[in-house]
Enzyme design. Structure first.
Site, PDB file in Angstrom:
ATOM      1  N   HIS A  23       6.424   9.011   0.290  1.00  0.00           N
ATOM      2  CA  HIS A  23       6.303   9.332   1.710  1.00  0.00           C
ATOM      3  C   HIS A  23       7.499  10.145   2.210  1.00  0.00           C
ATOM      4  O   HIS A  23       7.358  10.969   3.105  1.00  0.00           O
ATOM      5  CB  HIS A  23       6.115   8.051   2.531  1.00  0.00           C
ATOM      6  CG  HIS A  23       4.774   7.423   2.326  1.00  0.00           C
ATOM      7  ND1 HIS A  23       4.566   6.399   1.457  1.00  0.00           N
ATOM      8  CD2 HIS A  23       3.567   7.705   2.876  1.00  0.00           C
ATOM      9  CE1 HIS A  23       3.284   6.062   1.474  1.00  0.00           C
ATOM     10  NE2 HIS A  23       2.652   6.842   2.332  1.00  0.00           N
ATOM     11  N   GLU A  38      -4.045  -8.003   4.329  1.00  0.00           N
ATOM     12  CA  GLU A  38      -3.717  -7.682   5.717  1.00  0.00           C
ATOM     13  C   GLU A  38      -4.491  -8.525   6.718  1.00  0.00           C
ATOM     14  O   GLU A  38      -3.925  -8.996   7.708  1.00  0.00           O
ATOM     15  CB  GLU A  38      -3.996  -6.195   6.005  1.00  0.00           C
ATOM     16  CG  GLU A  38      -3.077  -5.253   5.289  1.00  0.00           C
ATOM     17  CD  GLU A  38      -3.257  -3.810   5.714  1.00  0.00           C
ATOM     18  OE1 GLU A  38      -3.491  -3.564   6.918  1.00  0.00           O
ATOM     19  OE2 GLU A  38      -3.161  -2.926   4.848  1.00  0.00           O
ATOM     20  N   HIS A  59      -0.861  11.648  -2.749  1.00  0.00           N
ATOM     21  CA  HIS A  59      -1.099  10.424  -3.501  1.00  0.00           C
ATOM     22  C   HIS A  59      -2.403   9.778  -3.033  1.00  0.00           C
ATOM     23  O   HIS A  59      -2.924  10.084  -1.973  1.00  0.00           O
ATOM     24  CB  HIS A  59       0.077   9.453  -3.357  1.00  0.00           C
ATOM     25  CG  HIS A  59       0.367   9.064  -1.944  1.00  0.00           C
ATOM     26  ND1 HIS A  59       1.005   9.898  -1.041  1.00  0.00           N
ATOM     27  CD2 HIS A  59       0.091   7.926  -1.263  1.00  0.00           C
ATOM     28  CE1 HIS A  59       1.110   9.298   0.117  1.00  0.00           C
ATOM     29  NE2 HIS A  59       0.562   8.094   0.017  1.00  0.00           N
ATOM     30  N   CYS A 109      -5.507  -0.435   5.473  1.00  0.00           N
ATOM     31  CA  CYS A 109      -5.351   0.681   4.543  1.00  0.00           C
ATOM     32  C   CYS A 109      -4.270   0.335   3.532  1.00  0.00           C
ATOM     33  O   CYS A 109      -3.580  -0.673   3.671  1.00  0.00           O
ATOM     34  CB  CYS A 109      -5.031   1.981   5.275  1.00  0.00           C
ATOM     35  SG  CYS A 109      -3.608   1.889   6.351  1.00  0.00           S
ATOM     36  N   GLU A 130      -2.106  12.235   1.834  1.00  0.00           N
ATOM     37  CA  GLU A 130      -2.953  11.341   1.066  1.00  0.00           C
ATOM     38  C   GLU A 130      -4.315  11.927   0.746  1.00  0.00           C
ATOM     39  O   GLU A 130      -4.879  12.696   1.515  1.00  0.00           O
ATOM     40  CB  GLU A 130      -3.134  10.024   1.836  1.00  0.00           C
ATOM     41  CG  GLU A 130      -1.826   9.284   2.010  1.00  0.00           C
ATOM     42  CD  GLU A 130      -1.946   7.937   2.663  1.00  0.00           C
ATOM     43  OE1 GLU A 130      -1.103   7.089   2.363  1.00  0.00           O
ATOM     44  OE2 GLU A 130      -2.876   7.730   3.467  1.00  0.00           O
ATOM     45  N   GLU A 155       2.510  11.328   5.616  1.00  0.00           N
ATOM     46  CA  GLU A 155       1.300  10.773   5.007  1.00  0.00           C
ATOM     47  C   GLU A 155       0.521  11.933   4.414  1.00  0.00           C
ATOM     48  O   GLU A 155      -0.204  12.635   5.120  1.00  0.00           O
ATOM     49  CB  GLU A 155       0.440  10.041   6.052  1.00  0.00           C
ATOM     50  CG  GLU A 155       0.954   8.691   6.441  1.00  0.00           C
ATOM     51  CD  GLU A 155       0.741   7.619   5.391  1.00  0.00           C
ATOM     52  OE1 GLU A 155       0.519   7.951   4.209  1.00  0.00           O
ATOM     53  OE2 GLU A 155       0.811   6.446   5.750  1.00  0.00           O
TER      54      GLU A 155
END
EC number: 5.3.3.2
Length: 177
Positions: A25, A86, A31, A66, A113, A111
């Site tokens: 990050h 979570e 990723h 997430c 992603e 981010e």
């Protein structure tokens, strides 16, 4: 935050290596990620407010949960794991679409992603992990759209980016679920 490795990927989601999550990050490297949207039987979306202690976007509202698959973990397994970790919910998830984004965060992180998005329908109430989330609520699509228009700063960048695809996709999902 304990050291967690994530999967680096190319623009087609092919693995290219692995690296520690915070470093990824910081460097803004692409990723693999997973994102979960849980709806109730009234077609309302379960939102979570990220715990203030999170390393980014604490106190902001977002999708149900997430995270990132571990190396050698499937995206579905990772999404189901993050939902348990979570929100304390154990649900069967359905993959619905994939997307990629590159979004700056307020603390200098990025981010970047390749996200795998999953849906589920359930009326089970979450049991929050206070290290992950400090509040939850169900909101209709229309309420979320209005709140995003009125107060976008209350939501995570990836949720603001991804949510516009959700109403149509959920309509299609309901027809096949």
């Amino acid at each position: 935050m304990p050291a967690i490795e994530v999967i680096l990927v190319d623009h087609l989601d092919r693995p290219t290596g692995k690296m520690e999550k915070l470093e990824v990050h910081e460097k803004g490297l692409l990723h693999r990620a997973v994102t979960v949207y849980v709806f109730n039987s009234r077609h309302e979306l379960l939102l979570q407010r990220r715990a203030n202690g999170k390393y980014h976007c604490g106190g902001l509202w977002s999708n149900t949960c997430c995270g990132h698959p571990y190396p050698q973990e499937s995206t579905r397994d990772a999404a189901e794991r993050r939902l348990r970790e979570e929100m304390g919910m154990q649900l069967a998830l359905t993959p619905v679409f994939e997307l990629s984004y590159n979004l700056p965060l307020s603390n200098g992180l990025t981010e970047h992603e390749y996200g795998h998005v999953f849906f589920a329908i359930s009326d089970v109430e979450p049991k929050l992990n206070p290290e992950e989330a400090d509040a939850w609520c169900y909101r209709s699509v229309e309420q979320i759209q209005q709140e995003m228009q009125d107060q976008p700063e209350q939501f995570t960048p990836w949720f603001l980016h991804t949510f516009p695809r959700i109403p149509h996709t959920f309509g299609d999902f309901r027809l096949t679920a």
